[in-house]
Design an enzyme around this catalytic site. Sequence first.
Site, PDB file in Angstrom:
ATOM      1  N   CYS A 112       0.564  -0.922   0.091  1.00  0.00           N
ATOM      2  CA  CYS A 112       0.066   0.167   0.187  1.00  0.00           C
ATOM      3  C   CYS A 112       0.790   1.174  -0.592  1.00  0.00           C
ATOM      4  CB  CYS A 112      -0.918   0.026   0.918  1.00  0.00           C
ATOM      5  SG  CYS A 112      -2.164  -1.515   0.957  1.00  0.00           S
ATOM      6  N   HIS A 249      -3.849   6.230   2.688  1.00  0.00           N
ATOM      7  CA  HIS A 249      -3.974   5.142   2.006  1.00  0.00           C
ATOM      8  C   HIS A 249      -5.843   5.021   2.264  1.00  0.00           C
ATOM      9  CE1 HIS A 249      -4.747   0.761   0.488  1.00  0.00           C
ATOM     10  NE2 HIS A 249      -4.000   1.188   2.236  1.00  0.00           N
ATOM     11  N   ASN A 279     -10.257  -0.827  -0.123  1.00  0.00           N
ATOM     12  CA  ASN A 279      -8.713  -0.907  -0.418  1.00  0.00           C
ATOM     13  C   ASN A 279      -8.189  -1.878  -1.489  1.00  0.00           C
ATOM     14  OD1 ASN A 279      -6.269  -1.154  -0.179  1.00  0.00           O
ATOM     15  ND2 ASN A 279      -6.107  -1.977   2.644  1.00  0.00           N
TER      16      ASN A 279
HETATM   17  N1  ACO Z   1     -18.276  -9.847   9.384  1.00  0.00           N
HETATM   18  C1  ACO Z   1     -18.602  -9.653  10.047  1.00  0.00           C
HETATM   19  N2  ACO Z   1     -17.652 -10.508  11.475  1.00  0.00           N
HETATM   20  C2  ACO Z   1     -16.845 -10.222  11.061  1.00  0.00           C
HETATM   21  C3  ACO Z   1     -15.977  -9.739   9.719  1.00  0.00           C
HETATM   22  C4  ACO Z   1     -17.078  -9.651   9.015  1.00  0.00           C
HETATM   23  N3  ACO Z   1     -16.266  -9.170   7.337  1.00  0.00           N
HETATM   24  N4  ACO Z   1     -14.577 -10.079  10.314  1.00  0.00           N
HETATM   25  C5  ACO Z   1     -14.302 -10.250  11.232  1.00  0.00           C
HETATM   26  N5  ACO Z   1     -15.797 -10.407  12.651  1.00  0.00           N
HETATM   27  C6  ACO Z   1     -16.377 -10.435  12.732  1.00  0.00           C
HETATM   28  C7  ACO Z   1     -14.115 -11.672  14.129  1.00  0.00           C
HETATM   29  O1  ACO Z   1     -14.562 -12.236  13.949  1.00  0.00           O
HETATM   30  C8  ACO Z   1     -14.788 -10.790  15.407  1.00  0.00           C
HETATM   31  O2  ACO Z   1     -15.617 -12.182  15.665  1.00  0.00           O
HETATM   32  P1  ACO Z   1     -15.327 -12.397  17.508  1.00  0.00           P
HETATM   33  O3  ACO Z   1     -14.796 -11.738  18.044  1.00  0.00           O
HETATM   34  O4  ACO Z   1     -16.494 -13.363  17.784  1.00  0.00           O
HETATM   35  O5  ACO Z   1     -14.099 -13.342  17.129  1.00  0.00           O
HETATM   36  C9  ACO Z   1     -14.833  -9.502  15.569  1.00  0.00           C
HETATM   37  O6  ACO Z   1     -15.931  -9.803  14.353  1.00  0.00           O
HETATM   38  C10 ACO Z   1     -14.061  -8.275  16.171  1.00  0.00           C
HETATM   39  O7  ACO Z   1     -13.184  -9.393  14.561  1.00  0.00           O
HETATM   40  P2  ACO Z   1     -11.415  -7.808  15.127  1.00  0.00           P
HETATM   41  O8  ACO Z   1     -10.334  -8.619  14.193  1.00  0.00           O
HETATM   42  O9  ACO Z   1     -11.060  -7.950  15.895  1.00  0.00           O
HETATM   43  O10 ACO Z   1     -12.419  -6.646  14.243  1.00  0.00           O
HETATM   44  P3  ACO Z   1     -12.201  -5.281  14.406  1.00  0.00           P
HETATM   45  O11 ACO Z   1     -12.169  -4.454  15.178  1.00  0.00           O
HETATM   46  O12 ACO Z   1      -9.258  -5.611  14.594  1.00  0.00           O
HETATM   47  O13 ACO Z   1     -11.457  -4.603  12.362  1.00  0.00           O
HETATM   48  C11 ACO Z   1     -10.406  -4.484  10.567  1.00  0.00           C
HETATM   49  C12 ACO Z   1     -11.014  -5.347  11.202  1.00  0.00           C
HETATM   50  C13 ACO Z   1     -11.494  -4.010   9.734  1.00  0.00           C
HETATM   51  C14 ACO Z   1      -9.858  -5.130   9.817  1.00  0.00           C
HETATM   52  C15 ACO Z   1      -9.123  -3.578  11.230  1.00  0.00           C
HETATM   53  O14 ACO Z   1      -8.823  -3.777  12.360  1.00  0.00           O
HETATM   54  C16 ACO Z   1      -8.686  -2.699  10.309  1.00  0.00           C
HETATM   55  O15 ACO Z   1      -9.418  -1.507   9.435  1.00  0.00           O
HETATM   56  N6  ACO Z   1      -7.056  -3.542  10.420  1.00  0.00           N
HETATM   57  C17 ACO Z   1      -6.028  -2.550   9.267  1.00  0.00           C
HETATM   58  C18 ACO Z   1      -6.581  -2.761   8.349  1.00  0.00           C
HETATM   59  C19 ACO Z   1      -5.101  -2.304   7.824  1.00  0.00           C
HETATM   60  O16 ACO Z   1      -5.104  -0.724   7.569  1.00  0.00           O
HETATM   61  N7  ACO Z   1      -5.115  -2.715   6.634  1.00  0.00           N
HETATM   62  C20 ACO Z   1      -3.345  -1.307   5.293  1.00  0.00           C
HETATM   63  C21 ACO Z   1      -2.741  -2.093   4.773  1.00  0.00           C
HETATM   64  S1  ACO Z   1      -3.421  -3.637   3.677  1.00  0.00           S
HETATM   65  C22 ACO Z   1      -2.062  -3.918   2.561  1.00  0.00           C
HETATM   66  O17 ACO Z   1      -1.402  -3.599   3.144  1.00  0.00           O
HETATM   67  C23 ACO Z   1      -2.175  -4.395   1.593  1.00  0.00           C
END
Ligand code: ACO
Length: 324
Positions: A112, A249, A279
């Site tokens: 990214c 990004h 993304n």
């Molecule tokens: N739909 C429904 N529920 C979901 C989904 C989904 N798509 N995905 C995860 N959950 C659930 C999980 O299973 C978990 O449930 P549990 O508590 O029963 O286990 C719950 O939701 C919380 O999951 P988390 O992973 O803790 O969710 P979080 O609040 O951290 O959000 C997210 C996840 C959106 C991915 C966030 O962490 C994020 O945006 N991270 C940064 C990503 C990023 O910036 N990437 C950039 C680089 S990418 C690159 O370089 C190619």
Amino acid sequence: MTFAKITQVAHYAPQQVISNDDLAKIMDTSDEWIASRTGIRRRHISQTETTSELATHVAEELLQRSGTDASELDFIIIATITPDSLMPSTAARVQANIGAVKAFAFDVTAACSGFVFALSAAQKLLEGGSYRKGLVIGAETLSKTLDWSDRRTAVLFGDGAGGVLLEKSKEQHFLAESLHSDGSRGESLSSGVAALDSPFSEKGEDDKFLKMDGRAIFDFAIRDVTQSIIHLLAESGLPAESVDYFLLHQANSRILDKMAKKMGIDRQKFPANMMEYGNTSAASIPILLSECVQNNLIKLDGSQTILLAGFGGGLTWGSLIVKI
Ligand code: ACO
């Protein structure tokens, strides 16, 4: 002195749009979860077009809009983590497609941050004085690297391409930069693992799928990336108020909210389009830049200052402050 200037922008995305509701039909997720956690509502997913084909659309549009003949190009750099093939490079394919006979062409792999790293490298090529014009394009078909049974990653990404025409200039437009990598934290975001495989080696395990420790990447963005932008602004003597727009990004709208708050900068100065594209890794910043020009937010007349910041796999992160 020779300097570099962004003189044209363009973007392109595959026609097929997949909504959060469409995803909810094939995996255990919902529009409510995806939109509230990420800001993403839709993404473009390619049916037939490859990364080089998306990039070729952008290249053709850049040439057409600027009235540039392909033969005038000295180089083509494509930032991508989803090339059609490792060899020939995506950039070489684009070079052939548009008939840029004089241009040398290569890909940059920095996830990214790829577009920011590539743009910085291109700026140095032009400022070296030997070249006059080049294309820098971020292009991705991330859909082919996703595990569509993994709701934690499949909902986050999309396909698309965006880019700029960079030309020699008499005035300075690239004002400051700060580029970083930390390979020691690389495992929190990976894809395309290709193992050893020969009659003379142990057979390892391939893994083409994108894997992400979402929480670790979220924290990295808020802490390291915000800090590096604050340092860059302080070091360059450019107060945050002098920056018209922060083009970051497009991974997650909550990341933008938190970064803006931590920097004490009005959130209105952080345009966003992840709701429409998800993304798109290396393509996200140039798609956003091109849309901002299309919407007349950015005028491309040399009167504004923007900060471009990428962050992601590697880990990599970097910012450029550019007069545009
Ligand atoms: N739909 C429904 N529920 C979901 C989904 C989904 N798509 N995905 C995860 N959950 C659930 C999980 O299973 C978990 O449930 P549990 O508590 O029963 O286990 C719950 O939701 C919380 O999951 P988390 O992973 O803790 O969710 P979080 O609040 O951290 O959000 C997210 C996840 C959106 C991915 C966030 O962490 C994020 O945006 N991270 C940064 C990503 C990023 O910036 N990437 C950039 C680089 S990418 C690159 O370089 C190619």
